[in-house]
Design a protein around this motif. Structure first.
Motif, PDB file in Angstrom:
ATOM      1  N   GLN A 156       0.779  -1.319   0.054  1.00 40.51           N
ATOM      2  CA  GLN A 156       0.060  -0.100  -0.007  1.00 40.51           C
ATOM      3  C   GLN A 156       0.819   1.270   0.106  1.00 40.51           C
ATOM      4  O   GLN A 156       0.418   2.165  -0.829  1.00 40.51           O
ATOM      5  N   LYS A 157       2.005   1.165   0.733  1.00 43.40           N
ATOM      6  CA  LYS A 157       2.731   2.298   0.965  1.00 43.40           C
ATOM      7  C   LYS A 157       3.534   2.617  -0.410  1.00 43.40           C
ATOM      8  O   LYS A 157       3.848   3.719  -0.884  1.00 43.40           O
ATOM      9  N   ALA A 158       3.952   1.247  -0.999  1.00 41.69           N
ATOM     10  CA  ALA A 158       4.717   1.699  -2.219  1.00 41.69           C
ATOM     11  C   ALA A 158       4.036   2.048  -3.478  1.00 41.69           C
ATOM     12  O   ALA A 158       4.283   2.838  -4.301  1.00 41.69           O
ATOM     13  N   ALA A 159       2.502   1.960  -3.110  1.00 36.34           N
ATOM     14  CA  ALA A 159       1.380   2.247  -4.254  1.00 36.34           C
ATOM     15  C   ALA A 159       1.185   3.870  -4.031  1.00 36.34           C
ATOM     16  O   ALA A 159       0.487   4.423  -5.017  1.00 36.34           O
ATOM     17  N   GLY A 160       1.601   4.197  -2.725  1.00 35.47           N
ATOM     18  CA  GLY A 160       1.250   5.716  -2.527  1.00 35.47           C
ATOM     19  C   GLY A 160      -0.044   6.072  -2.101  1.00 35.47           C
ATOM     20  O   GLY A 160      -0.474   6.965  -2.104  1.00 35.47           O
ATOM     21  N   LYS A 161      -0.720   4.878  -1.634  1.00 30.53           N
ATOM     22  CA  LYS A 161      -1.927   4.946  -0.968  1.00 30.53           C
ATOM     23  C   LYS A 161      -1.992   5.231   0.520  1.00 30.53           C
ATOM     24  O   LYS A 161      -1.197   4.462   1.110  1.00 30.53           O
ATOM     25  N   SER A 162      -2.927   6.061   0.935  1.00 31.34           N
ATOM     26  CA  SER A 162      -3.041   6.176   2.348  1.00 31.34           C
ATOM     27  C   SER A 162      -4.409   5.785   2.779  1.00 31.34           C
ATOM     28  O   SER A 162      -5.544   5.859   1.639  1.00 31.34           O
TER      29      SER A 162
END
Length: 364
Positions: free
Chosen positions: A184-190
């Protein structure tokens, strides 16, 4: 001159036979030396560990008779462990008899199968346990008979086991949750990531410990939102039923995480619901379907448990014990997460049985 082609043919056949012998020899030994983890306090799950190079025996001193008991061989995970057990038994030159109980609900069958095999003059027993605690009275019986017991993969809580060939199931579950958080972090999602968790049959030691590790990862990553948890046998029929229940709830899922069979079954079910682009799949272990799914981009990731190697180690352990040789009481392979980014470097032979391999119930 008329016989010359025959000479060439004979030479070619001899060369091919020699080459095949060399290849077979290499395939029997290329799994070691292998970097493994050894528990400083055997059987203590939270013990510190050290890394060592594992080197098995070259041959057994005699033709020991070993009983091997599995919960079932309904999925390719146990087929891979069987491949490792059978290959190492063959390499060491011992007898092996495999029994499978038919499912995680059949503890009584597993106990009786082990007793029957031991009554047939077995020297030692390797157990992939159905229950963490349910086999303890049997293990105590076997100890009184001076029959060594190897706890293979699943986990037995009895202090009377002789050795354990198993990785950390807590690490396995933790890696699943940690991968979801990192992805999720690698995909830039929060914001929250919604997960359905299907860890396997409730009460099986490996499931309880994997669940414990997954919960640690969830606590460390508060964005992971576990919307539902479903327990059940690793057979396709049961997993399909559980997934139907999950999808019927209409949850806004981002991930379905669980067993390899869960992911295998989920691929087609998500496609039919037109959710395959939205819901990602992560599994606790690799099987051929998962390997193919990662390759095709249908499964995000899986924890590699080196199932074949763990089976090999169990056989080497019990032969060492029977022959009074030095052995590690608690040995586990190093776990890692397999995904599309590192699939090319994944050692398939450490984890999956060869294509076309069928269950081997006996090695003589």
């Amino acid at each position: 001159m008329m016989n010359l082609p025959k000479v060439f043919l004979a030479a070619a056949l001899l060369t091919a036979n020699l080459l095949m012998t060399c290849l077979n020899s290499a395939s029997a030994s290329d799994w070691y030396p292998l970097r493994v983890q050894v528990w400083d306090q055997p059987f203590v799950r939270e013990s510190t560990r050290k890394e060592v190079d594992y080197i098995p025996l070259q041959k057994a001193a005699k033709k020991w008779k070993i009983c091997v008991s599995f919960p079932h061989v309904k999925d390719s995970f146990w087929l891979a462990v069987d491949y490792g057990v059978a290959e190492e038994s063959e390499r060491l030159g011992i007898e092996m008899e495999l029994f499978e109980a038919g499912g995680f609900n059949n503890l009584d069958i597993q106990i009786q199968q082990i007793r029957d095999c031991v009554a047939n003059k077995a020297d030692g027993v390797v157990i992939g346990a159905i229950s963490t605690d349910g086999l303890n009275p049997l293990v105590a019986e076997l100890k009184k008979q001076n029959i060594p017991v190897i706890d293979l993969v699943n986990g037995i809580s009895s202090p009377d086991i002789t050795a354990k060939s198993s990785y950390s199931h807590k690490d396995m579950g933790y890696m699943v949750g940690d991968f979801i958080a990192r992805a999720q972090k690698a995909a830039g999602k929060s914001g929250p990531v919604n997960v359905a968790w299907l860890p396997g049959p409730k009460g099986a030691g490996w499931v309880d410990y994997s669940n414990e590790g997954f919960e640690v990862a969830v606590k460390e990553n508060p964005d992971i939102n576990v919307l539902t948890v479903k327990y059940g046998d690793t057979g396709k029929r049961v997993q399909r039923k559980l997934l139907k229940e999950v999808l019927a709830e209409g949850l806004a899922l981002d991930y379905i995480a669980g067993t390899a069979v869960t992911a295998e079954v989920a691929i087609s079910m998500l496609r039919k619901k037109k959710l395959d682009e939205k819901v990602k799949l992560v599994t606790q272990y690799v099987n051929p379907g998962v390997y193919a799914g990662i390759k095709r981009g249908k499964i995000a990731a899986a924890v590699s448990l080196s199932s074949v190697i763990q089976g090999r180690i169990a056989i080497d352990q019990i032969v060492r014990i029977l022959e009074g040789k030095q052995y590690y009481k608690h040995v586990g392979v190093k776990l890692n997460v397999v995904h599309s980014g590192n699939l090319r470097t994944f050692d398939r032979a450490s984890t999956l049985a060869p294509n076309g391999f069928r269950t081997v119930y006996s090695v003589n």
